[in-house]
Write a protein that holds these residues in place. Structure first.
Motif, short mmCIF file in Angstrom:
data_model
loop_
_atom_site.label_atom_id
_atom_site.label_comp_id
_atom_site.label_asym_id
_atom_site.label_seq_id
_atom_site.Cartn_x
_atom_site.Cartn_y
_atom_site.Cartn_z
N THR A 173 62.60 54.51 -1.71
CA THR A 173 63.25 53.20 -1.64
C THR A 173 62.24 52.13 -1.28
O THR A 173 61.49 52.26 -0.32
CB THR A 173 64.37 53.21 -0.59
OG1 THR A 173 65.34 54.19 -0.93
CG2 THR A 173 65.05 51.85 -0.52
N VAL A 174 62.25 51.07 -2.07
CA VAL A 174 61.50 49.85 -1.77
C VAL A 174 62.51 48.82 -1.29
O VAL A 174 63.65 48.78 -1.79
CB VAL A 174 60.75 49.33 -3.02
CG1 VAL A 174 60.05 48.00 -2.73
CG2 VAL A 174 59.75 50.36 -3.51
N ALA A 175 62.14 47.98 -0.33
CA ALA A 175 63.07 46.98 0.18
C ALA A 175 62.40 45.62 0.29
O ALA A 175 61.19 45.52 0.50
CB ALA A 175 63.62 47.40 1.54
N VAL A 176 63.21 44.59 0.13
CA VAL A 176 62.80 43.20 0.39
C VAL A 176 63.74 42.65 1.45
O VAL A 176 64.97 42.78 1.33
CB VAL A 176 62.87 42.34 -0.88
CG1 VAL A 176 62.56 40.87 -0.55
CG2 VAL A 176 61.90 42.85 -1.94
N LEU A 177 63.19 42.05 2.48
CA LEU A 177 63.97 41.41 3.54
C LEU A 177 63.99 39.91 3.24
O LEU A 177 63.06 39.19 3.59
CB LEU A 177 63.34 41.70 4.91
CG LEU A 177 63.15 43.19 5.24
CD1 LEU A 177 62.31 43.35 6.50
CD2 LEU A 177 64.50 43.88 5.40
N ALA A 178 65.02 39.46 2.58
CA ALA A 178 65.05 38.10 2.06
C ALA A 178 65.71 37.14 3.05
O ALA A 178 66.80 37.42 3.55
CB ALA A 178 65.77 38.06 0.73
N THR A 179 65.06 36.01 3.29
CA THR A 179 65.63 34.95 4.12
C THR A 179 65.69 33.62 3.38
O THR A 179 66.40 32.71 3.79
CB THR A 179 64.81 34.76 5.40
OG1 THR A 179 63.46 34.41 5.06
CG2 THR A 179 64.80 36.03 6.24
N ASP A 180 64.93 33.51 2.27
CA ASP A 180 64.89 32.26 1.52
C ASP A 180 64.61 32.61 0.06
O ASP A 180 63.58 33.20 -0.25
CB ASP A 180 63.79 31.34 2.07
CG ASP A 180 63.75 29.98 1.40
OD1 ASP A 180 63.40 29.92 0.21
OD2 ASP A 180 64.04 28.97 2.07
#
Length: 280
Positions: A5-12
């Motif tokens: 699993t690859v993840a992105v922690l998006a805030t903008d």
């Protein structure tokens, strides 16, 4: 067969667009799953403030954070190609005072994180906070890409390891081993090595042997500190040799010291022109 699993922690959506594009490319090549976490981070105002003669009490607004997560999901969803069934979006309400804990718990369920560069022309405090949470609490490698994203080849022709013999650097090397094995050449770079009595006469030789035994095609470059900052020497060498990414340990000093006085990690992140693979 899916590969982790690859993840992105998006805030903008705007700032994280490059990280999302890079993560999409990585998961298409590696056949991995991609989780994009849309973080609505609760803004905690001061407990009280004076409004004329009255003392006004303020409270955190969790519903505003949930709404922000919903908006973020709506902004990001059009970026996902319709045919990509291995991509999921998740909404999270994060209490600001617990960013490190809550984001770290989310991050630890991935194999690696792809993140936008946390420093830029404008302040990016949420990018900094989420990156540090992934590294310190999540305990997993983070691929930091410059604005606009970066293309990471399945089998890079040349990668660079910034080696200072620290625990953090060794953790980064182990985390990046699958990528290092696929590279045409891995350049272990050491700047002004501090040779102690009893050390090998070839700085970096121990690491080169470790990598070679793990199927990595490796060479060692020992550089003089010809510039004021170690980060400048590393960046220049990476550019001159055509490195496609740099693997390095993150935050060998405390975060407070890096914030106050700077450090190699922060300086490399501030002027990121190529992907950095960080771990600690």
């Amino acid at each position: 067969m899916p590969r982790g699993t690859v993840a992105v922690l998006a805030t903008d959506a705007a700032l994280d667009r490059g990280a999302i594009a890079t993560a999409l490319a990585l998961t298409e090549t590696d056949e991995a799953h991609l989780d994009i976490h849309c973080l609505g981070i609760e803004s905690t105002p001061p407990d009280a403030y004076l409004a004329g003669p009255a003392l006004m009490l303020t409270m955190p607004d969790p519903e505003a954070a949930r709404e922000r997560a919903r908006e973020l999901e709506a902004e990001i969803r059009p970026l996902i190609p319709a045919h990509r069934g291995n991509v999921q979006l998740h909404r999270h309400h994060i209490r600001e005072g617990l960013i490190g804990y809550e984001v770290g718990r989310i991050a630890r369920l991935a194999d690696r994180i792809v993140a936008a560069a946390p420093y830029g022309p404008e302040a990016r405090p949420l990018q900094v906070a989420t990156l540090e949470a992934a590294l310190f609490t999540g305990g997993l490698p983070v691929i930091v890409v410059p604005d606009g994203g970066a293309e990471i080849a399945p089998s890079p022709s040349r990668l660079m390891v910034a080696w200072d013999d620290s625990r953090e650097a060794m953790v980064a090397v182990r985390a990046a081993l699958p990528m290092l094995r696929r590279a045409g050449c891995v350049d272990v770079v050491i700047v002004d090595p501090d040779v102690q009595v009893g050390d090998r006469s070839d700085p970096g030789g121990d690491l080169a042997l470790f990598l070679a035994r793990n199927g990595v095609k490796v060479e060692v470059s020992v550089l003089a500190r010809s510039r004021f900052r170690v980060s400048e020497v590393l960046r220049r060498h990476a550019f001159d040799t055509g490195a496609e990414a740099v693997v390095m340990g993150a935050y060998g000093h405390s975060r407070l010291r890096e914030q106050l006085f700077g450090g190699t990690t922060r300086e490399m992140l501030t002027a990121a022109r190529m992907p950095l693979v960080l771990a600690r």
